[in-house]
Design a protein around this motif. Structure first.
Motif, PDB file in Angstrom:
ATOM      1  N   VAL A 162     -32.696 -14.153 -17.035  1.00 23.19           N
ATOM      2  CA  VAL A 162     -32.654 -13.571 -15.687  1.00 23.19           C
ATOM      3  C   VAL A 162     -34.055 -13.149 -15.238  1.00 23.19           C
ATOM      4  O   VAL A 162     -34.517 -13.507 -14.148  1.00 23.19           O
ATOM      5  CB  VAL A 162     -31.695 -12.362 -15.655  1.00 23.19           C
ATOM      6  N   LEU A 163     -34.758 -12.409 -16.082  1.00 23.13           N
ATOM      7  CA  LEU A 163     -36.083 -11.909 -15.715  1.00 23.13           C
ATOM      8  C   LEU A 163     -37.131 -13.019 -15.744  1.00 23.13           C
ATOM      9  O   LEU A 163     -38.014 -13.076 -14.881  1.00 23.13           O
ATOM     10  CB  LEU A 163     -36.485 -10.775 -16.666  1.00 23.13           C
ATOM     11  N   LEU A 164     -37.028 -13.920 -16.705  1.00 28.34           N
ATOM     12  CA  LEU A 164     -38.007 -14.999 -16.811  1.00 28.34           C
ATOM     13  C   LEU A 164     -37.913 -15.974 -15.646  1.00 28.34           C
ATOM     14  O   LEU A 164     -38.923 -16.511 -15.181  1.00 28.34           O
ATOM     15  CB  LEU A 164     -37.825 -15.746 -18.135  1.00 28.34           C
ATOM     16  N   ARG A 165     -36.708 -16.218 -15.152  1.00 24.71           N
ATOM     17  CA  ARG A 165     -36.580 -17.106 -13.982  1.00 24.71           C
ATOM     18  C   ARG A 165     -37.060 -16.416 -12.708  1.00 24.71           C
ATOM     19  O   ARG A 165     -37.575 -17.058 -11.797  1.00 24.71           O
ATOM     20  CB  ARG A 165     -35.132 -17.571 -13.824  1.00 24.71           C
ATOM     21  N   ARG A 166     -36.887 -15.102 -12.643  1.00 25.38           N
ATOM     22  CA  ARG A 166     -37.354 -14.368 -11.464  1.00 25.38           C
ATOM     23  C   ARG A 166     -38.876 -14.333 -11.417  1.00 25.38           C
ATOM     24  O   ARG A 166     -39.476 -14.425 -10.345  1.00 25.38           O
ATOM     25  CB  ARG A 166     -36.791 -12.948 -11.481  1.00 25.38           C
ATOM     26  N   TYR A 167     -39.487 -14.202 -12.597  1.00 28.25           N
ATOM     27  CA  TYR A 167     -40.954 -14.151 -12.689  1.00 28.25           C
ATOM     28  C   TYR A 167     -41.419 -15.163 -13.732  1.00 28.25           C
ATOM     29  O   TYR A 167     -41.735 -14.800 -14.873  1.00 28.25           O
ATOM     30  CB  TYR A 167     -41.423 -12.742 -13.073  1.00 28.25           C
ATOM     31  N   PRO A 168     -41.459 -16.443 -13.401  1.00 25.60           N
ATOM     32  CA  PRO A 168     -41.835 -17.467 -14.385  1.00 25.60           C
ATOM     33  C   PRO A 168     -43.222 -17.198 -14.956  1.00 25.60           C
ATOM     34  O   PRO A 168     -44.198 -17.073 -14.218  1.00 25.60           O
ATOM     35  CB  PRO A 168     -41.818 -18.768 -13.575  1.00 25.60           C
ATOM     36  N   PRO A 169     -43.316 -17.078 -16.275  1.00 21.47           N
ATOM     37  CA  PRO A 169     -44.604 -16.719 -16.883  1.00 21.47           C
ATOM     38  C   PRO A 169     -45.558 -17.907 -16.960  1.00 21.47           C
ATOM     39  O   PRO A 169     -45.136 -19.067 -16.996  1.00 21.47           O
ATOM     40  CB  PRO A 169     -44.206 -16.253 -18.276  1.00 21.47           C
ATOM     41  N   THR A 170     -46.829 -17.581 -17.006  1.00 17.34           N
ATOM     42  CA  THR A 170     -47.866 -18.574 -17.277  1.00 17.34           C
ATOM     43  C   THR A 170     -48.474 -18.371 -18.660  1.00 17.34           C
ATOM     44  O   THR A 170     -49.170 -19.242 -19.177  1.00 17.34           O
ATOM     45  CB  THR A 170     -48.989 -18.494 -16.220  1.00 17.34           C
ATOM     46  N   PHE A 171     -48.217 -17.217 -19.265  1.00 18.60           N
ATOM     47  CA  PHE A 171     -48.783 -16.847 -20.564  1.00 18.60           C
ATOM     48  C   PHE A 171     -47.681 -16.096 -21.307  1.00 18.60           C
ATOM     49  O   PHE A 171     -47.163 -15.103 -20.795  1.00 18.60           O
ATOM     50  CB  PHE A 171     -49.993 -15.936 -20.328  1.00 18.60           C
ATOM     51  N   VAL A 172     -47.304 -16.575 -22.494  1.00 19.48           N
ATOM     52  CA  VAL A 172     -46.175 -15.979 -23.214  1.00 19.48           C
ATOM     53  C   VAL A 172     -46.597 -15.601 -24.625  1.00 19.48           C
ATOM     54  O   VAL A 172     -47.157 -16.420 -25.357  1.00 19.48           O
ATOM     55  CB  VAL A 172     -44.982 -16.953 -23.292  1.00 19.48           C
ATOM     56  N   GLU A 173     -46.322 -14.361 -25.005  1.00 18.25           N
ATOM     57  CA  GLU A 173     -46.454 -13.927 -26.388  1.00 18.25           C
ATOM     58  C   GLU A 173     -45.110 -13.372 -26.828  1.00 18.25           C
ATOM     59  O   GLU A 173     -44.523 -12.530 -26.138  1.00 18.25           O
ATOM     60  CB  GLU A 173     -47.532 -12.859 -26.549  1.00 18.25           C
ATOM     61  N   ALA A 174     -44.621 -13.859 -27.961  1.00 20.87           N
ATOM     62  CA  ALA A 174     -43.324 -13.405 -28.457  1.00 20.87           C
ATOM     63  C   ALA A 174     -43.296 -13.493 -29.969  1.00 20.87           C
ATOM     64  O   ALA A 174     -44.118 -14.174 -30.592  1.00 20.87           O
ATOM     65  CB  ALA A 174     -42.191 -14.248 -27.856  1.00 20.87           C
ATOM     66  N   LEU A 175     -42.337 -12.808 -30.545  1.00 24.62           N
ATOM     67  CA  LEU A 175     -42.116 -12.913 -31.984  1.00 24.62           C
ATOM     68  C   LEU A 175     -41.659 -14.322 -32.332  1.00 24.62           C
ATOM     69  O   LEU A 175     -40.939 -14.955 -31.547  1.00 24.62           O
ATOM     70  CB  LEU A 175     -41.042 -11.924 -32.425  1.00 24.62           C
ATOM     71  N   PRO A 176     -42.028 -14.831 -33.502  1.00 23.40           N
ATOM     72  CA  PRO A 176     -41.519 -16.143 -33.909  1.00 23.40           C
ATOM     73  C   PRO A 176     -39.996 -16.245 -33.826  1.00 23.40           C
ATOM     74  O   PRO A 176     -39.461 -17.254 -33.355  1.00 23.40           O
ATOM     75  CB  PRO A 176     -42.022 -16.265 -35.350  1.00 23.40           C
ATOM     76  N   ALA A 177     -39.289 -15.210 -34.278  1.00 24.28           N
ATOM     77  CA  ALA A 177     -37.828 -15.237 -34.230  1.00 24.28           C
ATOM     78  C   ALA A 177     -37.311 -15.272 -32.798  1.00 24.28           C
ATOM     79  O   ALA A 177     -36.267 -15.871 -32.512  1.00 24.28           O
ATOM     80  CB  ALA A 177     -37.256 -14.028 -34.965  1.00 24.28           C
ATOM     81  N   THR A 178     -38.032 -14.645 -31.872  1.00 20.19           N
ATOM     82  CA  THR A 178     -37.620 -14.651 -30.466  1.00 20.19           C
ATOM     83  C   THR A 178     -37.801 -16.040 -29.864  1.00 20.19           C
ATOM     84  O   THR A 178     -36.934 -16.526 -29.122  1.00 20.19           O
ATOM     85  CB  THR A 178     -38.429 -13.616 -29.670  1.00 20.19           C
ATOM     86  N   PHE A 179     -38.910 -16.693 -30.173  1.00  9.77           N
ATOM     87  CA  PHE A 179     -39.076 -18.074 -29.708  1.00  9.77           C
ATOM     88  C   PHE A 179     -37.916 -18.948 -30.194  1.00  9.77           C
ATOM     89  O   PHE A 179     -37.416 -19.801 -29.452  1.00  9.77           O
ATOM     90  CB  PHE A 179     -40.407 -18.649 -30.203  1.00  9.77           C
ATOM     91  N   VAL A 180     -37.480 -18.731 -31.427  1.00  6.54           N
ATOM     92  CA  VAL A 180     -36.364 -19.516 -31.956  1.00  6.54           C
ATOM     93  C   VAL A 180     -35.096 -19.234 -31.169  1.00  6.54           C
ATOM     94  O   VAL A 180     -34.378 -20.161 -30.767  1.00  6.54           O
ATOM     95  CB  VAL A 180     -36.152 -19.198 -33.453  1.00  6.54           C
ATOM     96  N   ARG A 181     -34.810 -17.972 -30.916  1.00  9.67           N
ATOM     97  CA  ARG A 181     -33.564 -17.603 -30.229  1.00  9.67           C
ATOM     98  C   ARG A 181     -33.550 -18.057 -28.777  1.00  9.67           C
ATOM     99  O   ARG A 181     -32.476 -18.281 -28.204  1.00  9.67           O
ATOM    100  CB  ARG A 181     -33.362 -16.086 -30.300  1.00  9.67           C
ATOM    101  N   TRP A 182     -34.734 -18.207 -28.178  1.00  8.91           N
ATOM    102  CA  TRP A 182     -34.808 -18.600 -26.772  1.00  8.91           C
ATOM    103  C   TRP A 182     -34.816 -20.115 -26.553  1.00  8.91           C
ATOM    104  O   TRP A 182     -34.848 -20.578 -25.421  1.00  8.91           O
ATOM    105  CB  TRP A 182     -36.078 -18.015 -26.144  1.00  8.91           C
ATOM    106  N   ARG A 183     -34.778 -20.902 -27.602  1.00 14.42           N
ATOM    107  CA  ARG A 183     -34.871 -22.358 -27.441  1.00 14.42           C
ATOM    108  C   ARG A 183     -33.798 -22.938 -26.520  1.00 14.42           C
ATOM    109  O   ARG A 183     -34.075 -23.912 -25.806  1.00 14.42           O
ATOM    110  CB  ARG A 183     -34.812 -23.048 -28.805  1.00 14.42           C
TER     111      ARG A 183
END
Length: 524
Positions: A247-268
């Motif tokens: 919801v938040l990422l579509r409202r404000y599409p990022p150009t630079f992303v930092e996340a936990l490795p596990a979060t990148f996995v869960r967001w695939r």
């Protein structure tokens, strides 16, 4: 602007006219009625108010203020508020097991604990005063009783005195409590990141998305640097649920992303949606743990930018980043092969970091290309461990920090990580096998290979269903070293740290009934 005084960081940014807006996925726990949209001046006001709350409960300069609460970026705002008073914040993840939390609180002996009702009883056993953020509790003070108290004038921290305390991830047991100063974590680490570097640096028109474990030192350092760079917008995500983040990422599409490795996995799963929220990302950044190739590959291909970059940093809470490596679509084009891929950690950070690889028994340097224990020399090394001075002394020798990792340093200076020393098995790399298995098993969310003394390594495959096809497994391991039959689990069945890392020792104990490992664990 370069970061220095964290107690007035947001005041200084506001005075310089920073237009950065911060958007939250949910209100702060310390300001439940404050909404989800903050300017830099609003953050300065909130930090000052929180400083007043701490003063009202009697916090004095030099006191340790422990923070233990649900995951959100207000961990760092509370830390800034404590620093403003001259106190030393200690940030503790609420994801830690109860026995680990008790051990850390015992070592800290904090004057004040800011927490929730869930941990109030535990807190009363170790802290001088306990403040609950979410509701009243017998024998403690509810935050609402402290609101409105006037904050005293800010105190400037001395450069080499303790500034903040963070704990390590705790993958193999009770975490260490790491002490950093303004010199080590702000000047040497955040100061380095606050330069506006070409191509990889934060730009003023960027929308930054950060999804981290905010109790850890990485986000404290990130806070110090990123607000000095004044991007247009910062998006803060406190959870790993892909539907909530979408919801938040579509409202404000990022150009630079930092996340936990596990979060990148869960967001695939978000990458395959029509309105892919990562379509405009030019730069991805991961720390804490090495990523597996399929995950990085998927995100790079999801971006519609011409040449998106992924930077993987390797380091420790005690040292900050030690090496870095960039990945492109081309560098990860090869699939299903036995190659070092993401275990190739790149080179040491120029100028500020030196590395050497030594024999674990003699500490004599080993030739390039031979495995050994990695030692690092960096000006950002922490001041010490709370309550474990002997452990600290054993991990540094003549200015060199013992990382506890086994790796190979190649002729060109690149570092190929093999395993933690505690898990090291002669003749193979469990971490490399994890890379290969995950690349070859389409159903795998994650693969973990556990070293077992006197036996073949034990592979653990994490899938949505808790099942894999036997034919897929046979095809994946046909050219690999001998492994035990796989254990297939779901994501929720894996014990994890607050940063999403697998708690390997706990998982090994659960699956085998034994906590023995092939390494000594002396430098873990």
């Amino acid at each position: 602007m370069r970061p220095y005084d964290m107690g007035v960081l947001f005041d200084e940014c506001a005075d310089r006219g920073s237009g950065t807006r911060v958007r939250l996925d949910r209100p702060f726990d310390i300001a439940p009625d404050g909404g989800t949209d903050y300017g830099v001046g609003d953050l300065a006001t909130l930090v000052t108010a929180a400083s007043g709350w701490l003063a009202a409960i009697g916090t004095q300069p030099g006191d340790r203020v422990a923070i233990l609460k649900p995951n959100h970026w207000d961990y760092d705002l509370l830390a800034c508020a404590a620093i403003r008073l001259g106190a030393v914040p200690a940030q503790l993840s609420a994801h830690l097991p109860a026995d680990s939390l008790a051990a850390l609180l015992h070592r800290l002996n904090p004057a004040v604990l800011l927490t929730t009702t869930e941990f109030a009883t535990l807190g009363k056993a170790f802290a001088g005063r306990v403040v609950t953020l979410d509701g009243p509790e017998r024998g403690v003070v509810h935050l609402d009783l402290l609101r409105g108290h006037r904050a005293p004038p800010p105190r400037r921290p001395r450069e080499h005195d303790p500034l903040v305390i963070n704990h390590t991830s705790g993958t193999t047991g009770v975490p260490k409590l790491v002490v950093h100063s303004t010199s080590t974590i702000i000047r040497k680490l955040a100061g380095l990141e606050s330069f506006r570097l070409p191509a990889i640096g934060v730009r003023r028109d960027d929308t930054l998305a950060n999804a981290s474990s905010y109790a850890h030192g990485r986000t404290f350092c990130w806070t110090a640097s990123v607000f000095c760079l004044a991007p247009r917008r910062i998006v803060i995500l406190s959870g790993q649920d892909p539907d909530e983040a979408d919801v938040l990422l579509r409202r404000y599409p990022p150009t630079f992303v930092e996340a936990l490795p596990a979060t990148f996995v869960r967001w695939r799963p978000l990458l395959s949606r029509l309105d892919n929220p990562f379509r405009d990302v030019r730069f991805f950044l991961s720390t804490y743990d090495a990523m597996h190739p399929p995950v990085i590959r998927d995100y790079l291909h999801a971006s519609q930018r011409r040449r998106p970059l992924w930077m993987q940093g390797w380091g420790q809470t005690e040292t900050g980043p030690i090496t870095f490596r960039f990945f492109t679509r081309k560098s990860l084009a090869a699939e299903r092969e036995r190659h070092p891929s993401t275990r190739d950690l790149g080179r040491a950070i120029p100028v500020r970091t030196r590395l050497k690889v030594v024999d674990p028994d003699t500490f004599d340097p080993v030739p390039r290309g031979e495995p050994g224990l990695v030692l690092a020399r960096t000006p950002a090394r922490c001041l010490g461990y709370i309550g474990e001075n002997q452990r600290w002394q054993e991990k540094h020798t003549r200015g060199w920090w013992n990382t506890g990792d086994i790796a190979v340093r190649r002729r060109d200076g690149r570092v190929l990580l093999l395993d933690r020393e505690v898990d090291a098995t002669p003749g193979l790399s469990c971490l490399e096998l994890e890379d290969v298995l995950e690349d070859r098993l389409p159903a795998a969310l994650e693969c973990v290979v556990l070293a077992v003394p006197g036996k073949d390594p034990l592979p653990v495959v994490v899938t949505e269903s808790g099942r894999i096809e036997q034919e897929d497994w046979a095809n994946a391991v046909h050219d690999l070293p001998a492994l035990q039959p796989p254990r297939v689990l779901t994501w929720g069945e894996i014990p994890r740290t607050g940063t999403g890392k697998v708690r390997r020792l706990a998982l090994l104990t659960t699956l085998t009934g034994c906590a023995d490992t092939p390494g000594t664990g002396r430098w873990t």
